[in-house]
Design a protein around this motif. Structure first.
Motif, PDB file in Angstrom:
ATOM      1  N   VAL A  97       0.822  -1.210   0.000  1.00 22.71           N
ATOM      2  CA  VAL A  97       0.000   0.000   0.000  1.00 22.71           C
ATOM      3  C   VAL A  97       0.866   1.274   0.000  1.00 22.71           C
ATOM      4  O   VAL A  97       0.493   2.294  -0.573  1.00 22.71           O
ATOM      5  CB  VAL A  97      -0.965  -0.047   1.208  1.00 22.71           C
ATOM      6  CG1 VAL A  97      -1.624   1.295   1.438  1.00 22.71           C
ATOM      7  CG2 VAL A  97      -2.013  -1.125   1.000  1.00 22.71           C
TER       8      VAL A  97
ATOM      9  N   ARG B 104       0.563   4.873  -2.086  1.00 22.19           N
ATOM     10  CA  ARG B 104       0.588   6.182  -1.424  1.00 22.19           C
ATOM     11  C   ARG B 104       1.756   7.028  -1.923  1.00 22.19           C
ATOM     12  O   ARG B 104       1.611   8.221  -2.187  1.00 22.19           O
ATOM     13  CB  ARG B 104       0.726   6.007   0.096  1.00 22.19           C
ATOM     14  CG  ARG B 104      -0.542   5.626   0.810  1.00 22.19           C
ATOM     15  CD  ARG B 104      -1.616   6.681   0.647  1.00 22.19           C
ATOM     16  NE  ARG B 104      -2.763   6.381   1.481  1.00 22.19           N
ATOM     17  CZ  ARG B 104      -3.979   6.892   1.292  1.00 22.19           C
ATOM     18  NH1 ARG B 104      -4.196   7.735   0.296  1.00 22.19           N
ATOM     19  NH2 ARG B 104      -4.971   6.578   2.085  1.00 22.19           N
TER      20      ARG B 104
ATOM     21  N   GLU C  48       1.036   8.413  -5.239  1.00 24.79           N
ATOM     22  CA  GLU C  48       0.071   9.520  -5.113  1.00 24.79           C
ATOM     23  C   GLU C  48       0.783  10.826  -4.751  1.00 24.79           C
ATOM     24  O   GLU C  48       0.555  11.854  -5.377  1.00 24.79           O
ATOM     25  CB  GLU C  48      -0.979   9.163  -4.044  1.00 24.79           C
ATOM     26  CG  GLU C  48      -2.003  10.263  -3.809  1.00 24.79           C
ATOM     27  CD  GLU C  48      -2.934   9.960  -2.632  1.00 24.79           C
ATOM     28  OE1 GLU C  48      -2.728   8.953  -1.922  1.00 24.79           O
ATOM     29  OE2 GLU C  48      -3.877  10.753  -2.419  1.00 24.79           O
ATOM     30  N   MET C  49       1.657  10.761  -3.740  1.00 25.83           N
ATOM     31  CA  MET C  49       2.327  11.983  -3.278  1.00 25.83           C
ATOM     32  C   MET C  49       3.354  12.486  -4.291  1.00 25.83           C
ATOM     33  O   MET C  49       3.596  13.678  -4.406  1.00 25.83           O
ATOM     34  CB  MET C  49       3.018  11.754  -1.926  1.00 25.83           C
ATOM     35  CG  MET C  49       2.106  11.257  -0.824  1.00 25.83           C
ATOM     36  SD  MET C  49       0.514  12.095  -0.792  1.00 25.83           S
ATOM     37  CE  MET C  49      -0.499  10.809  -0.066  1.00 25.83           C
TER      38      MET C  49
ATOM     39  N   GLU D  46      -8.996   4.616  -6.050  1.00 26.53           N
ATOM     40  CA  GLU D  46      -9.262   5.917  -5.439  1.00 26.53           C
ATOM     41  C   GLU D  46      -8.332   6.994  -5.979  1.00 26.53           C
ATOM     42  O   GLU D  46      -8.750   8.117  -6.255  1.00 26.53           O
ATOM     43  CB  GLU D  46      -9.003   5.806  -3.936  1.00 26.53           C
ATOM     44  CG  GLU D  46     -10.179   6.078  -3.033  1.00 26.53           C
ATOM     45  CD  GLU D  46      -9.759   5.829  -1.600  1.00 26.53           C
ATOM     46  OE1 GLU D  46      -9.000   6.647  -1.068  1.00 26.53           O
ATOM     47  OE2 GLU D  46     -10.174   4.783  -1.037  1.00 26.53           O
TER      48      GLU D  46
END
Ligand SMILES: Nc1ncnc2c1ncn2[C@@H]1O[C@H](COP(=O)(O)OP(=O)(O)O)[C@@H](O)[C@H]1O
Ligand SMILES: [Mg+2]
Lengths: 114, 136
Positions: free
Chosen positions: A54, A58, A61-62, A86
């Protein structure tokens, strides 16, 4: 390089993601170290990695990374896929090692970040 | 605007909730993408540190005018030598943390790099407070 070409060259399987045909990527970076990925000043790259968790989703995403390629048959977990939906991340899975996938893509014109 | 997030000890799947939430808000405010990235990278590394090295804490982001200020407060165990902790490569991370893709001693230096101002206060045994701000 077109994403469809990246998929073809690395014999990748699409685990999750949309708009595959319209995507184009100029640069790639290979790493299992998320802290290192988070130091990059280049965005919209392909991240080639052996880390399937995961935190990868993340980190992407960042770091404004929209496509990741999991090497050596690492599979995206259901949690990763849920989160990728998402955040809009494309996750690909290749049977090739990080070295082989990187080599093939480099040879075919995908540029390194460094 | 004030955003508050709880960060639980050891909960790696939850690390990223604060940075993700803050990212959504900054996008809505049409902040420049490069600036958003600097902010959320710093917030994410700070979140991971609370999960990985502390017993848990809270993260508060204040967005006002042309600045975002983030306060990350945890409840221990604190950092005994902050100067040492700031050095690239210094890490006390467990194997589990390294398996997550962290624990190379790059988090705090990267928070420093991405922020305009950073202060770290820590009381060994009590907790650590990180305060950083970035103009938006
Ligand atoms: N919130 C915290 N509480 C206690 N110790 C911390 C905290 N944040 C950082 N540290 C200490 O500082 C070191 C360096 O942190 P960092 O640069 O983020 O690297 P890493 O997290 O990869 O170890 C950590 O290994 C840990 O010893
Ligand atoms: Mg860290």
């Amino acid at each position: 390089m077109r994403l469809t070409e990246i998929i073809r060259l690395t014999r990748a399987h699409l685990a999750i993601g949309s708009e595959i045909e319209v995507r184009d990527i100029q640069k790639a970076f290979s790493s299992d170290l998320m802290s290192d990925v988070l130091t990059l000043d280049t965005e919209h790259i392909l991240l080639i990695t052996g880390l399937a968790n995961v935190q990868l989703v993340r980190t992407a995403e960042m770091a404004d990374i929209e496509v990741v390629l999991l090497a050596r048959n690492k599979k995206a977990s259901p949690e990763m896929i849920e989160l990728a939906k998402e955040t809009g991340l494309v996750i690909l899975e290749t049977p090739y090692s990080i070295f082989r996938a990187s080599g093939i893509l480099y040879e075919n014109g995908l540029n390194p970040v460094y | 605007m004030k955003l508050v997030f709880e960060i639980a000890r050891g909960d790696f799947t939850a690390a990223g909730k604060a940075s993700s939430g803050i990212k959504k808000v900054l996008k809505q405010l049409l902040v420049d993408p490069k600036t958003i990235k600097r902010i959320v990278v710093a917030v994410y590394e700070a979140e991971v540190n609370v999960v990985a090295h502390s017993v848990g804490g809270t993260l508060t982001a204040n967005i006002s005018g042309n600045e975002i200020t983030v306060v990350v407060q945890d409840y221990g165990p604190g950092i005994s030598d902050i100067e040492q902790a700031m050095k690239v490569g210094f890490s006390t991370a467990s194997r589990k943390v390294r398996e997550m893709g962290f624990g190379a001693g790059m988090g705090l230096p990267n928070i420093k790099k991405n922020t305009d101002e950073l202060t770290i206060q820590s009381q060994p045994g009590k907790g650590t407070m990180l305060v950083f701000s970035i103009s938006i």
